[in-house]
Enzyme design. Structure first.
Site, PDB file in Angstrom:
ATOM      1  N   CYS A 128       0.805  -1.234   0.000  1.00 14.41           N
ATOM      2  CA  CYS A 128       0.000   0.000   0.000  1.00 14.41           C
ATOM      3  C   CYS A 128       0.834   1.279   0.000  1.00 14.41           C
ATOM      4  O   CYS A 128       0.595   2.181  -0.806  1.00 14.41           O
ATOM      5  CB  CYS A 128      -0.942  -0.015   1.191  1.00 14.41           C
ATOM      6  SG  CYS A 128      -0.141  -0.399   2.756  1.00 14.41           S
ATOM      7  N   GLY A 159      -4.083  -0.228   7.647  1.00 16.01           N
ATOM      8  CA  GLY A 159      -3.045  -1.088   7.071  1.00 16.01           C
ATOM      9  C   GLY A 159      -2.798  -2.328   7.923  1.00 16.01           C
ATOM     10  O   GLY A 159      -2.211  -3.301   7.445  1.00 16.01           O
ATOM     11  N   HIS A 241      -3.205   6.528   3.893  1.00 17.16           N
ATOM     12  CA  HIS A 241      -1.762   6.678   4.129  1.00 17.16           C
ATOM     13  C   HIS A 241      -1.275   7.980   3.472  1.00 17.16           C
ATOM     14  O   HIS A 241      -1.780   8.360   2.405  1.00 17.16           O
ATOM     15  CB  HIS A 241      -0.981   5.538   3.464  1.00 17.16           C
ATOM     16  CG  HIS A 241      -1.060   4.204   4.154  1.00 17.16           C
ATOM     17  ND1 HIS A 241      -1.787   3.954   5.283  1.00 17.16           N
ATOM     18  CD2 HIS A 241      -0.445   3.019   3.836  1.00 17.16           C
ATOM     19  CE1 HIS A 241      -1.641   2.672   5.647  1.00 17.16           C
ATOM     20  NE2 HIS A 241      -0.834   2.082   4.777  1.00 17.16           N
TER      21      HIS A 241
HETATM   22  C1  2RA Z   1       0.486  -1.539   6.425  1.00 17.82           C
HETATM   23  N1  2RA Z   1       1.762  -2.596   4.677  1.00 17.82           N
HETATM   24  O1  2RA Z   1       0.914  -1.985   7.460  1.00 17.82           O
HETATM   25  C2  2RA Z   1       0.542  -2.550   5.350  1.00 17.82           C
HETATM   26  C3  2RA Z   1      -0.665  -2.708   4.529  1.00 17.82           C
HETATM   27  N2  2RA Z   1      -0.429  -3.396   3.312  1.00 17.82           N
HETATM   28  O2  2RA Z   1       0.050  -0.395   6.304  1.00 17.82           O
END
Ligand code: 2RA
Length: 338
Positions: A128, A159, A241
């Site tokens: 992500c 996430g 994010h």
């Molecule tokens: C996260 N990488 O911890 C992860 C989600 N794919 O945000």
């Protein structure tokens, strides 16, 4: 033409978004088969006026499916991907299990759509924070030639799956109401805190998440000698994010040309009007398809450098949406058979 579509990991936070987006984007579905662990088998899942009974995933579950989106973690992907492919089902895998396999395309449809042409049954969806960063970086790479970048991520609790969302919510309520904070997902309190630790630590002091930015960035953009230093941070944000990036390019840069490159890139939206306090933020980019790019300015360290800020929905462009866009791309190219 309509397809038999499966979701492995249908009960997770990403699985839920896959069900929703398949319907909202009107993916041509003949049958939707929801697969999960034995623990969830028999439960009912609904969306709108439709409902499905969740089936336990076994090798035979994939028979008759045209495509299955895997979102149940690397171990389940390793267990079932070959079984699915053997039964004629294309796998779009959300885990990191196959991302560096040279026979598996790692796909962001706006960046490397032709990579799907030579798949051998499995296609991988990127991590992500990498996917969202690249939605800002790739148009700049096309304009100026990317050499290296330094990134700091601000990663939402989504996430970490449903458990991360529950933990932040519970801790925030406990703080406001004077209750006891539960701590099960993260090694420290996440509410009103920052945790500079996403995924496991490696021997060199970086985390696996941080190295994905380098390895997946190289593979998706096709820049073999790209250099990246990344620090990944978990923040008390529910679902989008953000990434702060300083990037160095081969060619001279201007802020105006950079803004124009982002403006013209499908999948990104330029929000860059500091005078009016306009820039992308997680609250504005949750449940939004494009990623927001802003705060573009000359970097003061690198020659030919730009600093920028990118925000995108982790559950969408960072997972469910990108996976569905891969399936849509296969459909458009006539590579999903029924
Ligand atoms: C996260 N990488 O911890 C992860 C989600 N794919 O945000």
């Amino acid at each position: 033409m309509a397809y038999n579509v499966g979701i492995l990991g249908a009960t997770g936070a990403v699985g839920q978004e896959i069900i929703r987006l398949l319907h909202e984007r009107e993916f041509p579905i003949a049958e939707l088969r929801l697969l999960a662990s034995a623990r969830s088998a028999g439960k009912t899942q609904s969306f709108g006026d439709k409902s499905w009974t969740i089936q336990e995933a076994t090798p035979e579950s994939f028979a008759g499916l045209d495509v299955c989106i895997f979102s149940a973690g690397g171990d389940q992907s390793k267990l079932f991907a070959a079984e699915a492919v053997k039964r004629g089902c294309i796998v779009v895998d959300n885990s990191s299990a196959f991302r560096q396999d040279p026979n598996v395309p790692l796909v962001i449809p706006e960046i490397n759509p032709d990579s799907v042409d030579n798949h051998q049954g499995i296609l991988a969806n990127p991590n992500c924070s990498t996917a969202i960063s690249l939605m800002g970086l790739y148009p700049l790479h096309k304009a100026f030639g990317l050499k290296s970048f330094i990134a700091s991520t601000y990663q939402a609790v989504s996430g970490s799956g449903a458990g991360g969302l529950i933990e932040l919510d519970q801790q925030a309520h406990a703080w406001a109401e004077g209750g006891e904070m539960k701590q099960e997902v993260y090694p420290h309190q996440i509410a009103f805190n920052l945790i500079p630790h996403v995924d496991k630590f490696l021997d060199d002091g970086y985390t696996k998440e941080e190295m994905k930015m380098l390895n997946e960035g190289r593979k998706i953009m096709g820049i073999d000698d790209l250099r990246v230093t990344c620090t990944c941070v978990r923040v008390p944000v529910f679902r989008a994010h953000s990434i702060s990036i300083s990037a160095e390019f081969e060619k001279p840069v201007t802020v105006e040309a950079a803004r124009e490159a982002v403006r013209n890139f499908e999948g990104a939206e330029l929000v860059d009007n500091p005078a009016n306090a306009e820039y992308p933020m997680p609250l504005n980019y949750s449940e939004v398809v494009p990623c927001g790019v802003g705060r573009i300015r000359k970097d003061l360290v690198f020659d030919n450098g730009l600093a920028l800020w990118v925000t995108g929905d982790q559950l969408w462009k960072g997972a469910a949406l990108n996976a569905i866009q891969i399936a849509e791309l296969l459909h458009k190219k006539g590579k999903l058979s029924s």
